[in-house]
Design a protein around this motif. Structure first.
Motif, PDB file in Angstrom:
ATOM      1  N   GLU A   1      11.120   2.808   2.186  1.00  0.00           N
ATOM      2  CA  GLU A   1       9.905   2.898   1.388  1.00  0.00           C
ATOM      3  C   GLU A   1      10.115   3.807   0.176  1.00  0.00           C
ATOM      4  OE1 GLU A   1       5.171   4.009   1.663  1.00  0.00           O
ATOM      5  OE2 GLU A   1       6.376   4.090   3.476  1.00  0.00           O
TER       6      GLU A   1
ATOM      7  N   LYS B   1      -0.398   2.792  -9.671  1.00  0.00           N
ATOM      8  CA  LYS B   1      -1.503   2.303  -8.838  1.00  0.00           C
ATOM      9  C   LYS B   1      -1.200   0.937  -8.224  1.00  0.00           C
ATOM     10  CE  LYS B   1      -4.045   0.194 -12.644  1.00  0.00           C
ATOM     11  NZ  LYS B   1      -5.274   0.170 -13.412  1.00  0.00           N
ATOM     12  N   THR B   2      -0.233   0.212  -8.767  1.00  0.00           N
ATOM     13  CA  THR B   2       0.124  -1.116  -8.281  1.00  0.00           C
ATOM     14  C   THR B   2       1.221  -1.075  -7.217  1.00  0.00           C
ATOM     15  OG1 THR B   2      -0.377  -1.927 -10.497  1.00  0.00           O
ATOM     16  CG2 THR B   2       0.813  -3.419  -9.074  1.00  0.00           C
TER      17      THR B   2
ATOM     18  N   PRO C   1       1.804   0.470  -4.282  1.00  0.00           N
ATOM     19  CA  PRO C   1       1.531   0.232  -2.854  1.00  0.00           C
ATOM     20  C   PRO C   1       1.310  -1.243  -2.515  1.00  0.00           C
ATOM     21  CG  PRO C   1       0.258   2.108  -3.636  1.00  0.00           C
ATOM     22  CD  PRO C   1       0.883   1.468  -4.844  1.00  0.00           C
ATOM     23  N   TYR C   2       0.662  -1.977  -3.410  1.00  0.00           N
ATOM     24  CA  TYR C   2       0.400  -3.398  -3.171  1.00  0.00           C
ATOM     25  C   TYR C   2       1.692  -4.211  -3.255  1.00  0.00           C
ATOM     26  CZ  TYR C   2      -4.283  -1.689  -3.959  1.00  0.00           C
ATOM     27  OH  TYR C   2      -5.438  -0.967  -3.875  1.00  0.00           O
ATOM     28  N   ILE C   3       2.525  -3.865  -4.215  1.00  0.00           N
ATOM     29  CA  ILE C   3       3.814  -4.549  -4.368  1.00  0.00           C
ATOM     30  C   ILE C   3       4.651  -4.344  -3.106  1.00  0.00           C
ATOM     31  CG2 ILE C   3       5.980  -4.606  -5.674  1.00  0.00           C
ATOM     32  CD1 ILE C   3       3.622  -5.726  -7.274  1.00  0.00           C
TER      33      ILE C   3
ATOM     34  N   LYS D   1       3.670  -3.658  -0.079  1.00  0.00           N
ATOM     35  CA  LYS D   1       3.125  -4.355   1.089  1.00  0.00           C
ATOM     36  C   LYS D   1       3.518  -5.822   1.094  1.00  0.00           C
ATOM     37  CE  LYS D   1      -0.665  -1.335   2.125  1.00  0.00           C
ATOM     38  NZ  LYS D   1      -2.078  -1.078   2.173  1.00  0.00           N
ATOM     39  N   MET D   2       3.673  -6.390  -0.083  1.00  0.00           N
ATOM     40  CA  MET D   2       4.019  -7.809  -0.184  1.00  0.00           C
ATOM     41  C   MET D   2       5.529  -8.049  -0.166  1.00  0.00           C
ATOM     42  SD  MET D   2       1.209  -9.308  -2.846  1.00  0.00           S
ATOM     43  CE  MET D   2       1.364  -8.052  -4.101  1.00  0.00           C
TER      44      MET D   2
ATOM     45  N   VAL E   1       8.353 -10.348  -5.562  1.00  0.00           N
ATOM     46  CA  VAL E   1       6.902 -10.162  -5.547  1.00  0.00           C
ATOM     47  C   VAL E   1       6.350 -10.250  -6.966  1.00  0.00           C
ATOM     48  CG1 VAL E   1       5.024  -8.547  -5.031  1.00  0.00           C
ATOM     49  CG2 VAL E   1       6.945  -8.771  -3.451  1.00  0.00           C
TER      50      VAL E   1
ATOM     51  N   ALA F   1       3.715 -13.001  -8.264  1.00  0.00           N
ATOM     52  CA  ALA F   1       2.439 -12.584  -8.840  1.00  0.00           C
ATOM     53  C   ALA F   1       2.246 -13.208 -10.216  1.00  0.00           C
ATOM     54  CB  ALA F   1       2.375 -11.056  -8.929  1.00  0.00           C
TER      55      ALA F   1
END
Length: 90
Positions: free
Chosen positions: A30, A45-46, A48-50, A52-53, A78, A82
């Motif tokens: 991680e 801010k993006t 964590p979402y990246i 997770k995917m 990812v 996107a």
């Protein structure tokens, strides 16, 4: 000859060690993924979402080291997906 209680303690300790090693490995992956995302210019801010995917299951080499190229590929995949979704939504 070891008693049953001692054998159970050894087995439990080995299980705890394995779980700890797995947690450390996940934290290393991680951390490396976050650094990779930052180096690719992804907004904080993006990230964590990246992550997770991203499929990070293949970034740890058999030698226990993180394969930077595999990590970059996972993060870029990812981003590509996107962008593809964004284009098709337009």
């Amino acid at each position: 000859m070891q008693s049953h209680g001692m054998q159970k303690q050894i087995t439990d300790a080995r299980a705890q060690l394995a779980a700890s090693q797995k947690a450390v490995q996940a934290a290393r992956v991680e951390s490396a993924a976050i650094m990779m995302a930052v180096s690719l210019g992804i907004e904080a801010k993006t990230i964590p979402y990246i992550l997770k995917m991203a499929d990070l299951s293949q970034v740890m080499g058999e030698d226990g080291n993180i394969n930077e190229e595999s990590l970059k590929t996972a993060v870029n995949k990812v981003l590509e997906d996107a962008m593809s979704c964004q284009k098709s939504a337009s």
